[in-house]
Scaffold this motif. Structure first.
Motif, short mmCIF file in Angstrom:
data_model
loop_
_atom_site.label_atom_id
_atom_site.label_comp_id
_atom_site.label_asym_id
_atom_site.label_seq_id
_atom_site.Cartn_x
_atom_site.Cartn_y
_atom_site.Cartn_z
N GLN A 42 -2.20 2.99 72.31
CA GLN A 42 -1.46 3.93 71.46
C GLN A 42 -0.04 4.13 71.99
O GLN A 42 0.91 4.23 71.21
N THR A 45 2.05 1.23 70.95
CA THR A 45 2.45 1.38 69.55
C THR A 45 3.61 2.37 69.43
O THR A 45 4.59 2.12 68.73
N GLU A 46 3.51 3.49 70.15
CA GLU A 46 4.58 4.49 70.11
C GLU A 46 5.89 3.93 70.66
O GLU A 46 6.97 4.32 70.23
N ASP A 81 3.08 6.06 79.53
CA ASP A 81 3.63 7.25 78.88
C ASP A 81 4.32 8.17 79.88
O ASP A 81 5.32 8.80 79.56
#
Length: 99
Positions: A42, A45-46, A81
């Motif tokens: 995820q 993707t971000e 992240d």
């Protein structure tokens, strides 16, 4: 007084451990550091990346971190992240390096 720059790593080796987890060994002079890099799909993707280039992304992320801090200070677990949150220039740098 000038601040010494971080020496560039002489070698970065990326080894796939399990899905989305990589062991990274960084040799820089007489220092060797091993960290686990966790790649959340995820987060990829971000950041604007499709799955499939995780090993290149991990290798570039390790090199990017080595430019910003001594390798001896690398955490044992690195999450993309958290790198993106800590360094505003990381996403753009990653895109530029991997285009």
């Amino acid at each position: 007084m000038t601040t010494p720059s971080n020496p560039m790593p002489q070698q970065i080796r990326v080894e796939h451990v399990i899905d989305h987890e990589y062991r990274v060994r960084i040799d820089s002079g007489d220092e060797t550091v091993i960290s686990a890099f966790i790649v959340d799909p995820q987060v990829l993707t971000e950041l604007g990346f499709a799955p499939g280039n995780e090993d290149r992304i991990v290798e570039h992320t390790a090199a990017f971190l080595a430019e910003h801090q001594p390798v001896i200070d690398f955490p044992q677990l690195v999450y993309l992240d958290e790198v993106a949150a800590a360094y505003d220039d990381y996403p753009g740098n990653l895109h530029h390096a991997l285009k």
